[in-house]
Design a protein around this motif. Structure first.
Motif, PDB file in Angstrom:
ATOM      1  N   TYR A   1     -20.766  11.056  19.148  1.00 12.85           N
ATOM      2  CA  TYR A   1     -19.445  11.417  18.748  1.00 12.85           C
ATOM      3  C   TYR A   1     -19.358  13.032  18.880  1.00 12.85           C
ATOM      4  CZ  TYR A   1     -17.676   7.028  16.608  1.00 12.85           C
ATOM      5  OH  TYR A   1     -17.115   6.047  16.324  1.00 12.85           O
TER       6      TYR A   1
ATOM      7  N   LYS B   1     -15.910  12.501  20.185  1.00 15.22           N
ATOM      8  CA  LYS B   1     -14.655  11.948  19.187  1.00 15.22           C
ATOM      9  C   LYS B   1     -13.816  13.198  18.884  1.00 15.22           C
ATOM     10  CE  LYS B   1     -12.985   9.316  15.175  1.00 15.22           C
ATOM     11  NZ  LYS B   1     -13.281   8.450  14.058  1.00 15.22           N
TER      12      LYS B   1
ATOM     13  N   GLU C   1     -20.328   5.149  16.558  1.00  9.49           N
ATOM     14  CA  GLU C   1     -21.170   6.322  16.344  1.00  9.49           C
ATOM     15  C   GLU C   1     -22.582   5.802  16.628  1.00  9.49           C
ATOM     16  OE1 GLU C   1     -21.940  10.966  14.841  1.00  9.49           O
ATOM     17  OE2 GLU C   1     -21.201   9.339  13.511  1.00  9.49           O
TER      18      GLU C   1
END
Length: 278
Positions: free
Chosen positions: A45, A53, A85
């Motif tokens: 992430y 992300k 994740e």
């Protein structure tokens, strides 16, 4: 660099494992053949250009593009994907518990990890490298890192490898995250940041850093990125087929250019499936 192919014995062992898994598989294991449209994929992430992300909840990066392509070949549209994740320390556990169907998260194939999980691929050959300021002409070879302030994240082996093997007089600085190293590099508090070149290229390609940094191109190690699956899973063969198609139809090259191009990342050609470069 010596490529080696998966041995016949290893392939036979994998076949035996797959039979065992079929007979006594975990009830909790993720199963894409159950008719469930959803597929759960582990990614990083916090690695721009690789797996990220974003603040608005989107997922971007080379690993994300590869995983999305593979999922489509497995029969899943992007809307079917549930991203999870996969931090470095958690990856084997996520697969063994069946929390994810597969993991694409800058996941280097190593003998130690192959004792716990199986890998499809490799799908990218990365190298440990350094990131320096674009106007720095004092670091032209690995030995030039001696007496320089070298940064990596706390607990990383990358910077220690350089200090132990390449430039023993380097001044090792450990920060909490790569973003802190980048800030230090930009502000001339440190001289170089080290980790995988794919990760460095991903950071350097971000719009706020465009033109500020460059990669050394030192190739200090070989990192064969693979897609992790449960041991004995027949997903391995299916993913390998998808990766081969991704290379053949040009989607792999397009993903490399999209995610790493702005950093002038000189990537290796797509690796051969099942061939690990030592």
């Amino acid at each position: 660099m010596k490529p080696h192919k998966v041995t016949a014995a290893a392939a036979a062992a994998a076949f035996v494992l797959s039979l065992a898994a079929a007979g006594c598989g975990s009830e909790d294991a993720a199963d894409t053949s159950s008719g469930d449209e959803k597929i759960t994929i582990g990614i990083k992430y916090d690695q721009p250009g690789v797996g990220l992300k974003t603040p608005d909840g989107k997922y971007t990066g080379f690993d994300v593009d590869v995983a999305t392509y593979v999922a489509k070949e497995l029969g899943h549209e992007p809307g079917d994907i549930e991203w999870k994740e996969a931090k470095s320390a958690d990856r084997e556990t996520l697969l063994q518990r069946g929390d994810v169907d597969f993991i694409a998260a800058s996941y280097s194939i190593t003998p130690e990890r192959e004792q716990k999980v199986d890998f499809a691929g490799p799908y990218l050959l990365a190298h440990q490298d350094v990131l320096i300021r674009a106007d720095d002409d004092t670091i032209k070879k690995p030995a030039d890192l001696n007496d320089k302030k070298l940064c990596s994240v706390t607990g990383s082996t990358s910077a220690q490898n350089v200090k132990d093997e390449i430039a023993p007089k380097a001044q090792l600085q450990e920060y909490g995250g790569y973003s802190e190293c980048l800030t230090g590099l930009e502000n001339k508090v440190i001289d170089a940041l080290t980790t995988d070149d794919s990760i460095l290229a991903g950071y350097a390609a971000q719009s706020e850093f465009k033109g500020k940094f460059k990669l050394g191109g030192f190739k200090l190690s070989n990192e064969n990125y693979g897609i992790g699956v449960q041991q004995g899973s027949d997903l391995k063969a299916q993913i390998n087929t998808a990766l081969e198609k991704m290379v053949e139809d040009g989607s792999w090259d397009a993903a490399v250019e999209k995610n790493f191009g702005p950093a002038n990342y000189k990537n290796e050609p797509a690796p051969k499936i099942g061939v690990i470069v030592d």
